[in-house]
Motif scaffolding. Structure first.
Motif, PDB file in Angstrom:
ATOM      1  N   UNK A   1     -47.788  46.493 -50.140  1.00 19.56           N
ATOM      2  CA  UNK A   1     -49.171  46.651 -49.683  1.00 19.56           C
ATOM      3  C   UNK A   1     -49.610  45.419 -48.889  1.00 19.56           C
TER       4      UNK A   1
ATOM      5  N   UNK B   1     -51.351  60.089 -39.575  1.00 21.85           N
ATOM      6  CA  UNK B   1     -51.477  60.009 -41.036  1.00 21.85           C
ATOM      7  C   UNK B   1     -52.659  59.119 -41.411  1.00 21.85           C
TER       8      UNK B   1
ATOM      9  N   UNK C   1     -51.883  51.740 -45.894  1.00 18.78           N
ATOM     10  CA  UNK C   1     -51.378  52.712 -46.872  1.00 18.78           C
ATOM     11  C   UNK C   1     -50.566  53.799 -46.170  1.00 18.78           C
TER      12      UNK C   1
ATOM     13  N   UNK D   1     -46.596  54.882 -46.622  1.00 18.78           N
ATOM     14  CA  UNK D   1     -46.147  56.258 -46.888  1.00 18.78           C
ATOM     15  C   UNK D   1     -45.092  56.712 -45.879  1.00 18.78           C
TER      16      UNK D   1
ATOM     17  N   UNK E   1     -56.517  51.729 -44.973  1.00 17.89           N
ATOM     18  CA  UNK E   1     -55.981  53.106 -44.918  1.00 17.89           C
ATOM     19  C   UNK E   1     -54.772  53.131 -43.976  1.00 17.89           C
TER      20      UNK E   1
ATOM     21  N   UNK F   1     -41.884  54.752 -46.561  1.00 13.49           N
ATOM     22  CA  UNK F   1     -41.178  55.216 -47.764  1.00 13.49           C
ATOM     23  C   UNK F   1     -40.444  56.525 -47.510  1.00 13.49           C
ATOM     24  N   UNK F   2     -41.039  57.409 -46.686  1.00 17.49           N
ATOM     25  CA  UNK F   2     -40.385  58.675 -46.360  1.00 17.49           C
ATOM     26  C   UNK F   2     -39.125  58.484 -45.545  1.00 17.49           C
TER      27      UNK F   2
ATOM     28  N   UNK G   1     -50.657  45.423 -44.943  1.00 17.88           N
ATOM     29  CA  UNK G   1     -52.012  45.034 -44.518  1.00 17.88           C
ATOM     30  C   UNK G   1     -51.968  43.926 -43.478  1.00 17.88           C
TER      31      UNK G   1
ATOM     32  N   UNK H   1     -46.811  59.648 -35.800  1.00 21.21           N
ATOM     33  CA  UNK H   1     -46.953  60.189 -37.153  1.00 21.21           C
ATOM     34  C   UNK H   1     -47.756  59.218 -38.018  1.00 21.21           C
TER      35      UNK H   1
END
Lengths: 267, 267
Positions: free
Chosen positions: A122, A84, A107, A111, A104, A114-115, A126, A80
Motif C-alpha cells: 500500500x 479500475x 488501491x 489490485x 483509490x 496482484x492479478x 501510494x 485497465x
C-alpha cells in the motif's frame, strides 16, 4: 429519461442546422419551442466554465510511464488501472464512503498488479500514484485557450476528483494556478463526479443555476454526469477518449481545448 | 469510516483466533464487546444467502471468446471492456438514470472498440453482449455447493445486476433455476450494485435485517458494497479477482463456492 434525452438530442440537432456558429441563438428564435420553455437558460453564454483537470487540462502520458514501471513495464495494463480507479471511486461513493482519489488509485494499482502476480505494498503504491499525479504537464494548447477565455470575460473554475491539496500541487507544477478564479475539489462534498450531487454542489457554490454552468472535460462519464445534472457540456475528444453512447450528446465536441475556446468566445 | 473499518478488521481478527470454525460464536462470548453492542446480529447463521450471478455462479470464459471475436481477436481488451461496463453502470446510477446492464455492456464494447479503431454499431454490440451473457455455463462446483446449502436449510436468493428476463434466461441455460427460492434483479430498484440502497432493498424484500443477510460474490466491489450497507459477506477469490484493499475484509474468503458452502454449513 428517454424523453429528456430525445429532447436534448433534438435540441442539439436544431442547433446543428444553424451552422458552426449556431450556438448564438437569440431568445426570440426559441421562444415558442418546448425546449426553451423547459430550459430557458440553455442558450447563449454560460455564466461559469468548470474544467475537469486530469486528462482534460493535464497530460497523463508522464504518469503512465511511472505507473507502467510499477507494473514491471506492462504498459498494456494502464487503461485497465485507470478505469479500475474510476470504477472504485464510484464504488466508494455509492456506499456512502470517501477516500482520497490518490488512495483509490493506489488501491486499484495494487489490485491490477496482484492479478498479474506483481506484489506492491500500500505504501509503495501510494508513493507511485502521488508522485505520478503531481508531476503532470498541461496539454500544449491549454494555456493559450485559458488565456483566450479569460480575456473574453469568462469566469473559469477547476473542478476535479483530485483532493484540494492534490490539485493545488498539480497546478503549481503545471503553471496553471493563475488562470482560475476558483479551484473546487469533490473532497469538499465527499462524493466523486459524476454523482449529480457534485455538480449541483459546484453550481450552488458559485451562486448560479445548473443550466448556467458548463463543464469542459475529456471524459465521456463526466460530460454525461454533468448533463444529467442539468449542466451544459463541452467534450474534448482527446486520443482514446469516447463519449458514452447512452448519454445526451454535448453541445460542443472538439479535439482540443483551443478549438473549444474559439467556439465559446463566439457565444 | 476509518473507525468502523478498524472495528470490523479487529472483529475479523478476533474471529480468526477462534480457528477455522471460529464463526460459531455464542452470544455470551461477544456480549460485552463494542462489536456485539453495535452489531448484535453479526454472529451465527445468516437468515438468507444472496448470490451474485455473473462470474460468481456463471463462468464468463465463453463470453470472453464471443466478445473477443467482436474486438477482432484482441483478447487483451476483455478486462478493460468488463471494467468499463461496471464503471458505466455506476455512472448511470450516480446520475439517477437506468439502462439495462446488457445495454451498458454493449455501449462499453462500442467505446473500447472505437478506441482501437474497431467500428461496432449499437445493434451489433447489443446482439453480441446479449448472446454472450445468455450462454454461460455454471462454474463446475456450483451445483454441488448450492445443493449442500439447500439440504442444510439455507434460504438461497440470486441477486444480480442483470435484468429479470436476463437472469431467468441465464439460469435456464445453466440449469440453475431450481436452486433458488427467489431471483432478485437490481432492475426492480433501478440502481446497480454496489449502491447501498440496492442491498437494503433486497434484505427488506426478504423481510430481514441487513445484518441477517449475507452476500456471496466473486467481486471485490460487491462484497465491499454489501458490507458497507451492513450485510455480511463471503468472497470467492476466483482467478483474477481481488478484494478492494480499502474495504473491510469479508468474514469468509475461499477460492471456490464449495469451500465457502462447507464453512457455511458449520455455522
Amino acid at each position: 429519461m428517454k424523453n429528456t434525452e430525445e429532447q436534448r438530442r433534438s435540441f442539439i440537432k436544431k442547433l446543428g442546422i444553424l451552422g458552426s456558429s449556431g450556438l448564438i441563438i437569440p431568445n426570440l428564435m426559441m421562444a415558442n419551442t418546448t425546449n426553451s420553455a423547459k430550459n430557458p437558460l440553455i442558450i447563449g453564454r454560460p455564466k461559469v466554465l468548470f474544467f475537469d483537470v486530469n486528462e482534460t487540462l493535464l497530460d497523463l502520458t508522464a504518469m503512465k510511464e511511472t505507473v507502467s514501471e510499477a507494473l514491471e513495464g506492462r504498459s498494456e495494463l494502464l487503461s485497465l488501472w485507470f478505469t479500475t480507479m474510476l470504477q472504485y471511486s464510484l464504488v466508494v461513493s455509492a456506499s456512502g464512503q470517501y477516500e482520497h482519489f490518490g488512495h483509490i488509485g493506489a488501491a486499484a494499482l495494487q489490485m491490477v498488479a496482484a492479478n498479474h502476480d506483481i506484489d506492491i505494498s500500500e505504501e509503495e503504491a501510494r508513493k507511485v500514484i502521488s508522485k505520478a499525479l503531481q508531476s503532470l504537464p498541461a496539454h500544449p494548447e491549454v494555456k493559450e485557450a485559458l488565456e483566450m477565455l479569460r480575456a473574453d470575460g469568462y469566469k473559469l473554475v477547476s473542478f476535479t476528483n483530485s483532493s484540494n491539496a492534490g490539485v493545488k500541487n498539480q497546478f503549481e507544477y503545471a503553471g496553471l494556478l493563475e488562470y482560475f478564479d476558483e479551484r473546487l475539489s469533490v473532497e469538499d462534498v465527499g462524493k466523486f463526479k459524476p454523482f449529480s450531487e457534485t455538480y449541483q454542489w459546484a453550481s450552488k457554490k458559485l451562486g448560479i443555476a445548473p443550466a448556467e454552468s458548463m463543464l469542459v472535460a475529456a471524459h465521456g462519464w463526466d460530460v454525461a454526469g454533468a448533463q444529467w445534472a442539468g449542466w451544459r457540456a463541452a467534450f474534448i475528444a482527446r486520443p482514446g477518449k469516447q463519449l458514452f453512447p447512452l448519454a445526451p450528446t454535448p453541445e460542443i465536441v472538439e479535439t482540443d481545448l483551443l478549438k473549444i475556446a474559439r467556439k465559446l468566445v463566439k457565444l
